[in-house]
Design a protein around this motif. Structure first.
Motif, PDB file in Angstrom:
ATOM      1  N   PRO A 141      53.177  18.165  56.448  1.00  0.00           N
ATOM      2  CA  PRO A 141      54.245  18.720  55.621  1.00  0.00           C
ATOM      3  C   PRO A 141      53.996  20.205  55.391  1.00  0.00           C
ATOM      4  CG  PRO A 141      52.711  17.498  54.261  1.00  0.00           C
ATOM      5  CD  PRO A 141      52.299  17.262  55.693  1.00  0.00           C
ATOM      6  N   VAL A 142      54.982  20.891  54.846  1.00  0.00           N
ATOM      7  CA  VAL A 142      54.857  22.335  54.645  1.00  0.00           C
ATOM      8  C   VAL A 142      55.438  22.724  53.297  1.00  0.00           C
ATOM      9  CG1 VAL A 142      57.041  22.786  55.851  1.00  0.00           C
ATOM     10  CG2 VAL A 142      55.352  24.614  55.659  1.00  0.00           C
ATOM     11  N   VAL A 143      54.813  23.704  52.647  1.00  0.00           N
ATOM     12  CA  VAL A 143      55.362  24.275  51.426  1.00  0.00           C
ATOM     13  C   VAL A 143      55.669  25.746  51.684  1.00  0.00           C
ATOM     14  CG1 VAL A 143      53.046  24.704  50.482  1.00  0.00           C
ATOM     15  CG2 VAL A 143      55.027  24.729  48.965  1.00  0.00           C
ATOM     16  N   ILE A 144      56.891  26.143  51.353  1.00  0.00           N
ATOM     17  CA  ILE A 144      57.327  27.541  51.450  1.00  0.00           C
ATOM     18  C   ILE A 144      57.073  28.190  50.099  1.00  0.00           C
ATOM     19  CG2 ILE A 144      59.277  29.078  51.883  1.00  0.00           C
ATOM     20  CD1 ILE A 144      60.619  26.586  53.287  1.00  0.00           C
ATOM     21  N   VAL A 145      56.351  29.305  50.091  1.00  0.00           N
ATOM     22  CA  VAL A 145      55.982  29.951  48.837  1.00  0.00           C
ATOM     23  C   VAL A 145      56.746  31.255  48.675  1.00  0.00           C
ATOM     24  CG1 VAL A 145      54.105  30.907  47.457  1.00  0.00           C
ATOM     25  CG2 VAL A 145      53.697  28.908  48.914  1.00  0.00           C
ATOM     26  N   PHE A 146      57.507  31.338  47.582  1.00  0.00           N
ATOM     27  CA  PHE A 146      58.248  32.549  47.229  1.00  0.00           C
ATOM     28  C   PHE A 146      57.456  33.340  46.189  1.00  0.00           C
ATOM     29  CE2 PHE A 146      61.636  29.475  48.311  1.00  0.00           C
ATOM     30  CZ  PHE A 146      62.320  30.199  49.287  1.00  0.00           C
ATOM     31  N   GLY A 147      57.351  34.640  46.399  1.00  0.00           N
ATOM     32  CA  GLY A 147      56.704  35.495  45.420  1.00  0.00           C
ATOM     33  C   GLY A 147      57.680  35.937  44.345  1.00  0.00           C
ATOM     34  N   GLY A 148      57.132  36.591  43.330  1.00  0.00           N
ATOM     35  CA  GLY A 148      57.956  37.098  42.250  1.00  0.00           C
ATOM     36  C   GLY A 148      58.428  38.511  42.536  1.00  0.00           C
ATOM     37  N   LEU A 149      58.757  39.246  41.492  1.00  0.00           N
ATOM     38  CA  LEU A 149      59.244  40.609  41.640  1.00  0.00           C
ATOM     39  C   LEU A 149      58.118  41.477  42.185  1.00  0.00           C
ATOM     40  CD1 LEU A 149      61.787  42.341  41.040  1.00  0.00           C
ATOM     41  CD2 LEU A 149      60.759  42.898  38.838  1.00  0.00           C
ATOM     42  N   ASP A 150      58.252  41.888  43.445  1.00  0.00           N
ATOM     43  CA  ASP A 150      57.277  42.752  44.108  1.00  0.00           C
ATOM     44  C   ASP A 150      55.930  42.077  44.316  1.00  0.00           C
ATOM     45  OD1 ASP A 150      56.789  45.130  45.453  1.00  0.00           O
ATOM     46  OD2 ASP A 150      55.818  46.058  43.734  1.00  0.00           O
ATOM     47  N   MET A 151      55.926  40.803  44.685  1.00  0.00           N
ATOM     48  CA  MET A 151      54.683  40.108  45.027  1.00  0.00           C
ATOM     49  C   MET A 151      54.717  39.808  46.527  1.00  0.00           C
ATOM     50  SD  MET A 151      53.023  36.721  43.241  1.00  0.00           S
ATOM     51  CE  MET A 151      53.149  37.440  41.604  1.00  0.00           C
ATOM     52  N   THR A 152      53.936  40.535  47.304  1.00  0.00           N
ATOM     53  CA  THR A 152      54.007  40.469  48.758  1.00  0.00           C
ATOM     54  C   THR A 152      53.328  39.219  49.319  1.00  0.00           C
ATOM     55  OG1 THR A 152      51.931  41.664  49.083  1.00  0.00           O
ATOM     56  CG2 THR A 152      53.931  42.990  48.821  1.00  0.00           C
ATOM     57  N   LYS A 153      53.628  38.928  50.567  1.00  0.00           N
ATOM     58  CA  LYS A 153      53.040  37.764  51.237  1.00  0.00           C
ATOM     59  C   LYS A 153      51.524  37.881  51.334  1.00  0.00           C
ATOM     60  CE  LYS A 153      53.951  39.747  55.825  1.00  0.00           C
ATOM     61  NZ  LYS A 153      54.280  41.089  55.249  1.00  0.00           N
ATOM     62  N   GLU A 154      51.013  39.118  51.468  1.00  0.00           N
ATOM     63  CA  GLU A 154      49.566  39.304  51.539  1.00  0.00           C
ATOM     64  C   GLU A 154      48.907  38.950  50.204  1.00  0.00           C
ATOM     65  OE1 GLU A 154      51.526  41.372  54.726  1.00  0.00           O
ATOM     66  OE2 GLU A 154      51.812  41.611  52.554  1.00  0.00           O
ATOM     67  N   LEU A 155      49.538  39.340  49.120  1.00  0.00           N
ATOM     68  CA  LEU A 155      49.017  38.993  47.805  1.00  0.00           C
ATOM     69  C   LEU A 155      49.122  37.488  47.576  1.00  0.00           C
ATOM     70  CD1 LEU A 155      47.755  40.469  45.438  1.00  0.00           C
ATOM     71  CD2 LEU A 155      50.031  40.705  44.426  1.00  0.00           C
ATOM     72  N   LEU A 156      50.214  36.886  48.035  1.00  0.00           N
ATOM     73  CA  LEU A 156      50.366  35.435  47.906  1.00  0.00           C
ATOM     74  C   LEU A 156      49.259  34.710  48.667  1.00  0.00           C
ATOM     75  CD1 LEU A 156      54.234  35.016  48.321  1.00  0.00           C
ATOM     76  CD2 LEU A 156      52.908  34.737  46.219  1.00  0.00           C
ATOM     77  N   TYR A 157      48.950  35.196  49.874  1.00  0.00           N
ATOM     78  CA  TYR A 157      47.860  34.560  50.625  1.00  0.00           C
ATOM     79  C   TYR A 157      46.555  34.636  49.838  1.00  0.00           C
ATOM     80  CZ  TYR A 157      44.219  33.455  53.877  1.00  0.00           C
ATOM     81  OH  TYR A 157      43.119  32.882  54.444  1.00  0.00           O
TER      82      TYR A 157
END
Length: 390
Positions: free
Chosen positions: A149-165
């Motif tokens: 399965p997979v989860v798609i992760v959305f960041g908040g206001l100005d939260m980049t994919k690198e920071l999410l990782y």
């Protein structure tokens, strides 16, 4: 909340976010103590300190590479990307911000190369152009066909994919869930490189993302969850309401009416975690008045009843950005039969916004909750009916 800069909520919460993403208090204190002790509020001095912090780690990583210690180098480079990301969030759009953002991208790319980080960079074709993201593949508990399965992760206001990782890492992968951290309209590369503003109808990029995931090997697109941090909680809930291929939803901050929240902030001068320029910039507006009009479309008041999937809302008792009462209203209005509101208190730790003051209990709770619904429960049902898997 740990207030490294007493009386300066935006800078203190940024410090906490950097710690949440793997920064160290030693690095932070070394470079930020002069700013704190002088009482400076100059955002460009702030940016210089974080850039120096990041570049120091890059220099140490070069020494590690020459010694053949590539994993150590990659770890330092990932931390450097966190420092660059944290610094540029307080700086207004312009050459300094762009330079710091480019340094963040380069440090992360170097971390991927040297460690190597187990990620795959992908690009999703969408109505807003290409959306860049990183797939973090599941490492265990794949089904009989080798899919996860997979989860798609959305960041908040100005939260980049690198920071999410950096915040999420292998948390989901270790539980048999592939994770996609992705820049959507209004953040990261779409905003900075192509000027694509945020949009309230997050089901549109979500639909494009799921279309893409359905074409990829190793992913079971019948088990797709969405999760969002901060404003990402809005994006996740809105996507789940109007994209029924989504199997579960996690709002890491229970948003009710984001437009009303912003109007209240502006009128009262309430402290916030990013400077005021951020809202107009992310929404593609030139003035705060235009931004406040546009942000009024970011409401979930009539949307929550349409969310029918299993739902988890995670909130902090002392959240200074989104009132706990908003999360409670969201929970009551949600149409899900399987729903849970988890409120972290001061005694639990993690009572602040997205638990930046003690994030790991919330992070693990979310991962366990999703594993129960995407990994354990589907397998139980399959075994009960003698089905080997789709």
């Amino acid at each position: 909340m740990f207030s490294y800069f007493p009386g300066n909520y935006a800078w203190s919460t940024s410090v906490n976010l950097a710690l949440m993403a793997g920064g160290t208090i030693g690095d932070i204190h070394r470079w930020l103590a002069p700013l704190r002790d002088s009482g400076s509020t100059d955002v460009f001095e702030w940016g210089k300190a974080w850039s120096a912090m990041g570049h120091q780690q890059e220099g140490l990583a070069e020494i590690d590479v020459r010694a053949g210690h590539l994993t150590t180098a990659g770890t330092r480079l990932l931390r450097a990307s966190v420092y660059h990301a944290t610094g540029q969030r307080q700086i207004p759009p312009g050459p300094v911000k762009s330079e710091s953002y480019a340094a963040m991208l380069q440090a992360f790319a170097d971390a991927v190369e040297h460690t190597p980080l187990p990620v795959e960079r992908i690009h999703v074709d969408s109505p807003d152009g290409m959306l860049p993201g990183y797939l973090i593949p599941a490492t265990s508990r794949l089904d009989e066909t080798g899919r996860a399965p997979v989860v798609i992760v959305f960041g908040g206001l100005d939260m980049t994919k690198e920071l999410l990782y950096a915040i999420i890492g292998r948390t989901f992968a270790e539980r048999g869930i592939t994770c996609l951290v992705i820049d959507t309209p209004g953040v990261g590369e779409p905003l900075r490189i192509r000027g694509v503003p945020a949009r309230p109808d997050s089901e549109v990029p979500a639909r494009a993302i799921i279309d893409d995931l359905e074409t990829r090997e190793g992913i079971d697109a019948s088990r797709v969850a969405v999760m969002g941090l901060s404003l990402g909680g809005y994006y996740a809930a809105r996507a789940a309401a109007y994209e029924k291929r989504i199997s579960a939803c996690v709002a890491w901050a229970g948003i009710w009416d984001w437009g009303t929240t912003w109007r209240r902030r502006w009128e009262t001068g309430a402290a916030y975690h990013v400077p005021w320029f951020q809202l107009p910039w992310a929404l593609g507006e030139q003035t705060m008045e235009g931004a406040l009009e546009r942000v009024s479309r970011f409401s979930l008041v009539d949307v929550w009843p349409e969310v029918a999937q299993p739902l988890l809302i995670v909130h902090g008792e002392d959240d200074q950005q989104i009132p706990l009462a908003d999360a409670a209203r969201a929970f009551e209005a949600a149409g899900s039969a399987d729903k849970e509101l988890r409120v972290f208190t001061a005694s639990d730790g993690g009572a602040e916004h997205i638990q930046t003051d003690d994030p790991d209990p919330a992070r693990q709770l979310i991962a366990d909750w999703l594993a129960q619904r995407l990994v354990v429960a589907p397998r139980t049902r399959m075994r009960a009916y003698g089905i080997a898997g789709r």
